[in-house]
Design an enzyme around this catalytic site. Structure first.
Site: not given
Ligand code: NAD
Length: 494
Positions: A215-216, A314, A212, A324, A30, A268, A272
């Site tokens: 679910r959170e 539901l 992916e 998301c 990160d 995906k 959603n």
């Molecule tokens: P998030 O914001 O929690 O995490 C993203 C991370 O990427 C951050 O920590 C950020 O610092 C890092 N980052 C950004 N640019 C970077 C770089 N150049 N180098 C290194 N690190 C970098 O996001 P998330 O919730 O984990 O979601 C990520 C993706 O997955 C999104 O596209 C989201 O739509 C998708 N997604 C999310 C979920 C969910 O429940 N959160 C579920 C399925 C899919």
């Protein structure tokens, strides 16, 4: 197999940890130094059930590491997962800046064949875009290796090579990335080295779209027990590597959908958007129930008994939220528009979901009249239970609407208060549910935390200025609450 995960957020950290638990060697990268330092010192930047012990176990086993140095991690890895954010632009489209930056950084770090897997949720065509970015980077490196000041166009290259270039234009065996035949590249480069030292050379790579669906709040379970794995690629070599990575899931009979990257990307968004539509549909039915005195729970139960419908998603409430559904519905609608298609159903869903927040505030107003100067107690700030995530949380949206009406907010959430303080520092943050109720004109249950299901209601009633309970998650039985002397209202049942 060494793997890098770029982006250590909700998806990246869970993916990296679970893949390490599958026995793979994983580096989570990160750019946020604080986050990586925290992880390296044994801390965890997010809350996810069961994640902490799994991180600890795999770090101790030496399979899971954390780093900020993307280049080094990429160089050492065979497979690189991209899991960075794709937030919305002002027009609703997906902002791909983070993806593009990472693609550039990966391009600059290639040292041998790699599989680049996109896990972020992205518009259709993004896998191709990532491929183009890396390809263009490699072409530019190639050009830089033959500086024009040293070698004028075509000069210094043997005429036979130029002739070969011309004949290669009609050659079906051209390298699909560089657009030139590998033979031409090798000869051109050897001619060039007489006058300049090449700094790099193109490396082969494959792109995979692997959306992916976790679910959170149950991310570890979802990652290790998914309904499906979607792999979008045109490369049999990359597919084999992906199947190897996911072998533990294959062994538990997880269905695999193998397709092209565009279809994987659309799957995906379609999932959603469909789930958001289902939530919105039952909310619309609940609103109708409110008007006619019907009970939405019984409607939903009967609907769910129909095998074609299923009971999941539901549950009526204040509308979908989180990181998301809101952004993905907007992004799909916007993407469809750019394809010349007006996705009318989705437009309706997005607008009905926004109205749902307003209708919830309307319920509060209905019981309290003018809200100016009133104190509202809010239970729950996270967008759903078991997470500290407040992105697009219905609770936060409702608080913003209430603040516009001139209310004072007291609130409590078991996990999300620190995140909420960053964007709403002026609320009164309370230590528990009872302090929140104390001297409030009404209490609103905004998130379905389990611990809100068994409140000491007589204590709550005594603490409130007036016994008004607005249950936006339908956690309580209306008749029981009324018999205790509450003015109670849920969503779609009174
Ligand atoms: P998030 O914001 O929690 O995490 C993203 C991370 O990427 C951050 O920590 C950020 O610092 C890092 N980052 C950004 N640019 C970077 C770089 N150049 N180098 C290194 N690190 C970098 O996001 P998330 O919730 O984990 O979601 C990520 C993706 O997955 C999104 O596209 C989201 O739509 C998708 N997604 C999310 C979920 C969910 O429940 N959160 C579920 C399925 C899919």
């Amino acid at each position: 197999m060494q793997i890098s995960i770029i982006g250590t957020g909700y998806v990246g950290l869970v993916t990296g940890t679970c893949l390490a638990d599958f026995g793979l060697s994983v580096t989570c990268v990160d750019q946020d130094e604080q986050k990586i330092n925290l992880l390296n010192s044994g801390g965890i930047p997010i809350y996810e059930p069961n994640l902490a012990p799994l991180i600890k176990k795999n770090v101790s086993a030496g399979r899971l590491t954390f780093a900020t140095d993307l280049k080094n991690a990429v160089k050492q890895s065979k497979v690189i997962f991209i899991a960075v954010g794709t937030p919305p632009n002002n027009d609703g489209s997906a902002d791909l800046t983070q993806i593009e930056e990472v693609a550039q950084q990966i391009a600059a770090s290639l040292n041998e064949y790699k599989v680049i897997v996109n896990k972020s949720t992205v518009p259709i065509g993004t896998a191709h875009k990532i491929e183009q970015i890396i390809q263009e980077y490699q072409e530019n490196i190639d050009k830089k290796a033959i500086p024009s000041s040293v070698i004028p166009a075509k000069a210094g290259i043997h005429p036979s090579v130029i002739a070969r270039e011309q004949s290669d234009r009609s050659n079906p065996n051209l390298n699909r990335r560089t657009g030139v035949s590998p033979v031409y590249n090798v000869i051109a480069r050897s001619e060039a080295t007489r006058q300049s030292q090449p700094t790099s050379k193109p490396f082969d790579f494959d792109i995979v779209s692997n959306p992916e669906f976790l679910r959170e709040g149950s991310a570890v379970y979802d990652f290790t027990h998914p309904d499906k794995i979607v792999i979008g690629t045109t490369s049999p070599k990359a597919l084999k590597i992906m199947q190897e990575i996911y072998r533990p899931l294959y062994l538990i009979d997880t269905p695999f959908v193998i397709t092209n990257p565009e279809t994987a990307e659309l799957i995906k968004y379609a999932c959603n958007a469909f789930l958001a539509t289902k939530i919105t549909f039952i909310n619309e039915i609940a609103n109708l129930c409110d008007k006619v005195g019907a009970d939405v729970h019984q409607v939903a139960k009967a609907m769910g008994l129909d095998g074609r419908i299923s009971p999941k998603f539901l549950h009526p409430g204040p509308g979908y939220g989180g990181s998301c559904f809101p952004k993905d519905t907007e992004a799909l609608y916007h993407f469809a528009s750019t394809c010349g298609y007006d996705f009318k159903l989705l437009k309706g869903v997005i607008s009905a979901n926004k109205r749902q927040r307003e209708l919830m505030v309307g319920k509060i107003k209905h019981h309290l009249g003018d809200l100016k100067g009133k104190t509202i107690g809010i239970l729950g700030l996270a967008f759903k239970q078991n997470t500290d995530d407040i992105r697009k949380s219905p609770s936060i949206d409702i608080i913003h609407l209430l603040l516009k009406e001139g209310t004072h907010i007291r609130c409590f959430d078991p996990l999300a208060m620190e995140n909420a303080k960053k964007i709403l520092p002026d609320l009164t943050y309370c230590q528990d549910e009872y302090k929140t109720a104390q001297s409030s004109d009404a209490l609103v249950i905004a998130t379905e935390w389990n611990q809100f299901r068994n409140l000491d209601l007589s204590k709550i009633k005594k603490l409130l200025k007036s016994p008004i309970l607005l249950d936006l998650r339908n956690l309580y039985d209306p008749d029981t609450l009324k018999s205790l002397g509450f003015i109670y209202e849920g969503v779609g049942r009174k």
